[in-house]
Design a protein around this motif. Structure first.
Motif, mmCIF file in Angstrom:
data_model
loop_
_atom_site.group_PDB
_atom_site.id
_atom_site.type_symbol
_atom_site.label_atom_id
_atom_site.label_comp_id
_atom_site.label_asym_id
_atom_site.label_seq_id
_atom_site.Cartn_x
_atom_site.Cartn_y
_atom_site.Cartn_z
ATOM 1 N N ALA A 109 26.259 11.703 -75.376
ATOM 2 C CA ALA A 109 27.657 12.178 -75.767
ATOM 3 C C ALA A 109 28.125 11.525 -76.980
ATOM 4 N N VAL A 110 28.048 10.045 -76.800
ATOM 5 C CA VAL A 110 28.409 9.400 -77.986
ATOM 6 C C VAL A 110 27.686 9.522 -79.464
ATOM 7 N N ALA A 111 26.391 9.504 -79.317
ATOM 8 C CA ALA A 111 25.569 9.918 -80.489
ATOM 9 C C ALA A 111 25.612 11.122 -80.976
ATOM 10 N N ALA A 112 26.131 12.127 -80.184
ATOM 11 C CA ALA A 112 26.479 13.419 -80.780
ATOM 12 C C ALA A 112 28.053 13.692 -81.240
ATOM 13 N N GLY A 113 28.819 12.326 -81.264
ATOM 14 C CA GLY A 113 29.836 12.654 -81.662
ATOM 15 C C GLY A 113 31.187 12.529 -80.782
ATOM 16 N N ALA A 114 31.004 12.218 -79.571
ATOM 17 C CA ALA A 114 32.291 12.110 -78.599
ATOM 18 C C ALA A 114 32.963 11.035 -79.130
ATOM 19 N N THR A 115 34.288 11.341 -79.170
ATOM 20 C CA THR A 115 35.173 10.251 -79.696
ATOM 21 C C THR A 115 35.843 9.231 -78.437
ATOM 22 N N MET A 116 35.742 9.762 -77.488
ATOM 23 C CA MET A 116 36.286 8.890 -76.339
ATOM 24 C C MET A 116 35.488 9.355 -74.892
ATOM 25 N N LEU A 117 35.151 8.338 -74.013
ATOM 26 C CA LEU A 117 34.792 8.477 -72.832
ATOM 27 C C LEU A 117 35.534 8.040 -71.816
ATOM 28 N N GLN A 118 35.736 8.764 -70.689
ATOM 29 C CA GLN A 118 36.675 8.468 -69.440
ATOM 30 C C GLN A 118 35.735 8.409 -68.400
ATOM 31 N N LEU A 119 36.049 7.175 -67.608
ATOM 32 C CA LEU A 119 35.172 6.888 -66.521
ATOM 33 C C LEU A 119 35.866 7.430 -65.209
ATOM 34 N N ARG A 120 35.259 8.253 -64.392
ATOM 35 C CA ARG A 120 36.356 9.029 -63.575
ATOM 36 C C ARG A 120 35.370 8.858 -62.165
ATOM 37 N N GLU A 121 35.442 7.765 -61.294
ATOM 38 C CA GLU A 121 34.857 7.626 -60.277
ATOM 39 C C GLU A 121 35.699 7.325 -59.252
ATOM 40 N N LYS A 122 35.887 8.109 -58.319
ATOM 41 C CA LYS A 122 37.025 7.938 -57.215
ATOM 42 C C LYS A 122 36.615 6.974 -56.225
ATOM 43 N N ASP A 123 35.442 6.908 -55.862
ATOM 44 C CA ASP A 123 34.694 6.328 -54.427
ATOM 45 C C ASP A 123 34.191 5.217 -54.614
ATOM 46 N N LEU A 124 33.886 4.520 -55.803
ATOM 47 C CA LEU A 124 33.019 3.437 -55.983
ATOM 48 C C LEU A 124 33.875 2.274 -55.367
ATOM 49 N N PRO A 125 32.974 1.168 -54.639
ATOM 50 C CA PRO A 125 33.767 -0.082 -54.544
ATOM 51 C C PRO A 125 34.263 -0.724 -55.706
ATOM 52 N N ASP A 126 35.328 -1.620 -55.722
ATOM 53 C CA ASP A 126 35.686 -2.305 -56.998
ATOM 54 C C ASP A 126 34.780 -2.981 -57.706
ATOM 55 N N GLU A 128 28.822 0.991 -78.902
ATOM 56 C CA GLU A 128 27.689 1.268 -79.815
ATOM 57 C C GLU A 128 27.844 2.383 -80.599
ATOM 58 N N GLY A 129 28.762 3.538 -80.033
ATOM 59 C CA GLY A 129 28.862 4.338 -81.315
ATOM 60 C C GLY A 129 30.273 4.613 -81.549
ATOM 61 N N ARG A 130 30.970 3.473 -81.488
ATOM 62 C CA ARG A 130 32.529 3.692 -81.664
ATOM 63 C C ARG A 130 33.506 4.744 -81.169
ATOM 64 N N ALA A 131 33.298 5.030 -79.963
ATOM 65 C CA ALA A 131 33.910 5.719 -79.147
ATOM 66 C C ALA A 131 34.711 4.809 -78.222
ATOM 67 N N ARG A 132 36.183 5.465 -77.942
ATOM 68 C CA ARG A 132 36.877 4.631 -76.995
ATOM 69 C C ARG A 132 36.526 4.931 -75.736
ATOM 70 N N VAL A 133 36.906 4.130 -74.916
ATOM 71 C CA VAL A 133 36.443 4.038 -73.406
ATOM 72 C C VAL A 133 37.810 3.866 -72.574
ATOM 73 N N VAL A 134 38.160 4.843 -71.708
ATOM 74 C CA VAL A 134 39.450 4.717 -70.940
ATOM 75 C C VAL A 134 38.734 4.876 -69.560
ATOM 76 N N VAL A 135 39.680 3.953 -68.574
ATOM 77 C CA VAL A 135 39.290 4.069 -67.340
ATOM 78 C C VAL A 135 40.340 5.091 -66.184
ATOM 79 N N ASN A 136 39.860 5.753 -65.525
ATOM 80 C CA ASN A 136 40.663 6.626 -64.644
ATOM 81 C C ASN A 136 41.424 6.005 -63.560
ATOM 82 N N ASP A 137 42.805 6.077 -63.440
ATOM 83 C CA ASP A 137 43.419 5.616 -62.412
ATOM 84 C C ASP A 137 43.896 4.099 -62.466
#
Length: 339
Positions: free
Chosen positions: A167-184, A200-209
């Motif tokens: 996704a980043v290599a194709a030009g996505a500008t943001m990644l959002q981590l959405r994982e509701k059930d993983l241990p901390d 690596e691709g200058r995409a912003r990263v946000v964490v859900n919740d």
């Protein structure tokens, strides 16, 4: 009332009234924040009443000597320029609380217990200042392009890391981590890995919740739902520099996000989605209303059921950014979907 106390109270009363008016105008015209406007207006009226209650209040103005005031010619370079509206609000807030403290001390020389009313006003001013500055903390960050919500369970053909990198290599500008059930601990490790991929691709990263995970992973931001922590509480964890986004499903949600100082908003759902059940589908009409709102709302990212077949509808409605999930995660060629 002796001349020195009268001049101190008069000068600082003017400063305080002017500062409240500046803060009130920012809340009114910049934020459309009805409750904050009301609070500041009430503070202004209560200050007037407290001043009128002082002995000799009517004659106080007679001690004013603006031409002979040695302080009027003293300025600093910073007073002549302000970076933005928030810096104006910061200066006004400091001017207000400092003026109230000066009035409080001078009032003690006028009457026994004379400073109590102004002390109470000062504490109220601190609280109103906090609300105003928090609401102005949103930076209206530029959002455009594709945001990919990364969820491992949706990645049918490739590991989640492969999907994120494609996704980043194709030009996505943001990644959002959405994982509701993983241990901390596992969630934190995954967030740090996604941040690494984003860098690596200058995409912003946000964490859900989770603002705590976002802060520990040194992500670019956190994204909050309507049932998550309020923006103002999340700010205490992530600070002023990290983005805080909020999901909105109606104009009222969006107006609250603006007042709370959100940096951007998720706007949706646009279409039915299998990723997350939504009882009401707002559709492109909500996006149009969001973009046309006055005052302008935080930058919006259209979200919900978006794919290659319907994204053009949102583009025609004015969307500059869209968030996609299963359309990318479940694709055989995730990069092609983002391109």
């Amino acid at each position: 009332m002796e001349q020195t106390s009268a001049r101190i109270i008069d000068a600082n009363a003017n400063r305080a009234r002017e500062a409240i008016r500046v803060m009130e105008d920012i809340a009114r015209f910049g934020l459309d924040h009805r409750a904050l406007c009301a609070g500041l207006k009430q503070l202004r009226h209560d200050l007037a009443e407290a001043l009128d209650a002082l002995p000799g209040a009517r004659s106080m103005v007679l001690h004013r000597d603006t031409p002979g005031d040695v302080g009027t010619a003293l300025t600093t370079p910073r007073e002549g320029a302000r970076e933005d509206v928030r810096s104006v609000a910061v200066a006004a807030g400091k001017r207000l609380t400092e003026a109230l403290r000066s009035i409080e001390e001078a009032a003690k020389t006028v009457t026994g217990g004379g400073g109590i009313a102004f002390e109470a006003l000062r504490y109220r001013a601190y609280a109103l200042e906090q609300v105003l500055l928090a609401a102005l903390m949103g930076r209206a960050v530029a959002v455009a392009g594709v945001c990919v919500l990364v969820t491992e369970s949706l990645c049918e053909h490739h590991p989640w890391e492969h999907v994120a990198r494609a996704a980043v290599a194709a030009g996505a500008t943001m990644l959002q981590l959405r994982e509701k059930d993983l241990p901390d601990r596992e969630l934190l490790a995954r967030a740090r890995k996604l941040v690494e991929i984003g860098r690596e691709g200058r995409a912003r990263v946000v964490v859900n919740d989770r603002p705590d995970i976002a802060a520990c992973a040194r992500a670019d931001g956190v994204h909050l739902g309507q049932d998550d922590l309020p923006v103002t509480e999340a700010r205490k964890i992530v600070g002023a520099e990290m983005m805080v986004g909020v999901s909105t499903a109606c104009i009222e949600d969006a107006e609250r996000a603006l007042r709370d100082g959100a940096d951007y908003c998720g706007v949706g759902p646009m279409f039915p989605t299998t990723t997350k059940h939504k009882p009401v589908i707002r559709g492109p009409e909500y996006l149009r209303a969001y973009l046309a709102h006055d005052p302008a709302l935080p930058p919006g990212i259209a979200i919900g059921g978006i794919n290659a077949e319907n994204v053009q509808i949102l583009s025609e409605a004015g969307a500059r950014a869209v968030a996609v999930s299963s359309a990318v995660c479940s694709a055989r060629d995730p990069g092609a979907v983002c391109a």
